[in-house]
Design an enzyme around this catalytic site. Structure first.
Site, PDB file in Angstrom:
ATOM      1  N   ASP A  68      46.982  62.888  57.950  1.00 54.61           N
ATOM      2  CA  ASP A  68      46.972  62.822  56.488  1.00 54.61           C
ATOM      3  C   ASP A  68      47.450  61.477  55.936  1.00 54.61           C
ATOM      4  O   ASP A  68      47.971  60.639  56.676  1.00 54.61           O
ATOM      5  CB  ASP A  68      47.808  63.969  55.886  1.00 54.61           C
ATOM      6  CG  ASP A  68      49.104  64.226  56.659  1.00 54.61           C
ATOM      7  OD1 ASP A  68      49.544  63.329  57.391  1.00 54.61           O
ATOM      8  OD2 ASP A  68      49.673  65.311  56.516  1.00 54.61           O
ATOM      9  N   GLU A 144      48.322  72.947  52.138  1.00 54.47           N
ATOM     10  CA  GLU A 144      49.346  73.737  51.465  1.00 54.47           C
ATOM     11  C   GLU A 144      48.945  75.215  51.426  1.00 54.47           C
ATOM     12  O   GLU A 144      47.769  75.542  51.599  1.00 54.47           O
ATOM     13  CB  GLU A 144      49.508  73.218  50.019  1.00 54.47           C
ATOM     14  CG  GLU A 144      49.963  71.755  49.914  1.00 54.47           C
ATOM     15  CD  GLU A 144      51.461  71.569  50.159  1.00 54.47           C
ATOM     16  OE1 GLU A 144      52.027  72.209  51.061  1.00 54.47           O
ATOM     17  OE2 GLU A 144      52.062  70.740  49.447  1.00 54.47           O
TER      18      GLU A 144
HETATM   19  C1  F6R Z   1      52.883  64.663  58.008  1.00 57.03           C
HETATM   20  C2  F6R Z   1      52.463  66.050  58.067  1.00 57.03           C
HETATM   21  C3  F6R Z   1      53.334  67.118  57.494  1.00 57.03           C
HETATM   22  C4  F6R Z   1      54.718  67.140  58.144  1.00 57.03           C
HETATM   23  C5  F6R Z   1      55.587  68.244  57.564  1.00 57.03           C
HETATM   24  C6  F6R Z   1      56.986  68.243  58.154  1.00 57.03           C
HETATM   25  O1  F6R Z   1      51.926  63.823  58.584  1.00 57.03           O
HETATM   26  O2  F6R Z   1      51.412  66.331  58.548  1.00 57.03           O
HETATM   27  O3  F6R Z   1      52.716  68.370  57.673  1.00 57.03           O
HETATM   28  O4  F6R Z   1      54.564  67.349  59.523  1.00 57.03           O
HETATM   29  O5  F6R Z   1      55.690  68.089  56.178  1.00 57.03           O
HETATM   30  O6  F6R Z   1      57.602  67.055  57.777  1.00 57.03           O
HETATM   31  P1  F6R Z   1      59.012  66.639  58.397  1.00 57.03           P
HETATM   32  O7  F6R Z   1      58.792  66.418  59.837  1.00 57.03           O
HETATM   33  O8  F6R Z   1      59.367  65.354  57.686  1.00 57.03           O
HETATM   34  O9  F6R Z   1      59.948  67.747  58.115  1.00 57.03           O
END
Ligand code: F6R
Length: 253
Positions: A68, A144
């Site tokens: 993303d 989401e």
């Molecule tokens: C980012 C992504 C998101 C994150 C998720 C968890 O490239 O794909 O789905 O993996 O928001 O984020 P963290 O690891 O920062 O808690």
């Protein structure tokens, strides 16, 4: 099948995740890695860099596609995911930059960008290992909670909770973009293998719901229960807290 790799610490979970990546790199001649950003993969990226520096792995033949990118951010914006990947991995290993791909957030033609990125993902000829983190609301990539599972690359409105969670990477919550481009659930599910990294107690509840609760687009990560191959879950003790608690209360009955 879901295979949980239980680590005591976040550091250990990062090393375990790196081992899974290294295995794919050793097995395949031109491996394709699906990558993610955020806090969860940082330990894994540190370990991969350290293995490269010690001469035990080369990324010369590796190709990558990221999940993303924020809409509206240029690649050189310090909060863009392109910048994150360069800073936290690509600039420190021998990967060819032209073999690293992310959605281009800096465009106003959203439809064309989704189409372009679908073509990029398709041109890889399949993702050997897709690395994922999990959002507090169960998102994977930026898919989401919704009433349906997405298929290909989408232009997505971020929820307030995602914007609040990610504001730590920005000057303020208001400066977090409202939209992002994300690979779809269908593309994620077509990978050969999945590696889900979960770190910290704030992920404990959603991790349990995603892996053991009902499969529903309201918890996008729950679709992983239907994955055709192995879903490796590299998690630390804190993130596994709710799974451990529920399992031990079940075995106590
Ligand atoms: C980012 C992504 C998101 C994150 C998720 C968890 O490239 O794909 O789905 O993996 O928001 O984020 P963290 O690891 O920062 O808690």
């Amino acid at each position: 099948m879901i295979k949980i790799i239980h680590a005591l610490t976040a550091e250990e979970a990062g090393i375990n995740a790196a081992e899974a990546v290294l295995e794919v790199i050793k097995e395949k001649r031109n491996p394709v890695l699906g990558l993610d950003t955020g806090s969860s993969p940082l330990g894994m990226y540190r370990e991969l860099i350290s293995r490269f520096k010690s001469g035990s792995v080369s990324f010369e033949n590796v190709r990558t596609v990221n999940l993303d990118e924020y809409a509206g951010l240029a690649p050189d914006h310090p909060s863009s995911y392109r910048f994150f990947m360069d800073e936290n991995l690509f600039n420190h290993i021998d990967i060819k930059k032209q073999n690293t791909h992310l959605p281009n957030g800096h465009t106003s033609n959203y439809k064309a960008e989704c189409k372009r990125y679908d073509a990029v993902v398709a041109s890889m000829g399949g993702i050997d290992l897709q690395v994922l983190g999990i959002g507090h609301n169960g998102h994977i990539g930026f898919n989401e909670p919704s009433s349906f599972f997405t298929s290909g690359t989408s232009y997505i409105k971020l929820t307030d909770s995602t914007r609040a969670a990610n504001s730590r990477f920005f000057e303020s919550e208001e400066s977090v973009p409202t939209h992002a481009f994300s690979m779809g659930i269908g593309q994620i599910m077509s990978a050969q293998k999945i590696l889900l990294i979960a770190i910290g107690k704030d992920k404990a509840e959603i991790l349990e719901r995603a892996l053991f609760g009902p499969v529903t687009p309201e918890v996008p990560a729950s679709i992983l229960q239907f994955f055709k191959g192995d879903v490796l879950v590299s998690a630390d003790e804190e993130a596994l807290g709710e799974i451990i608690r529920k399992q031990s209360s079940r075995s106590a009955c």
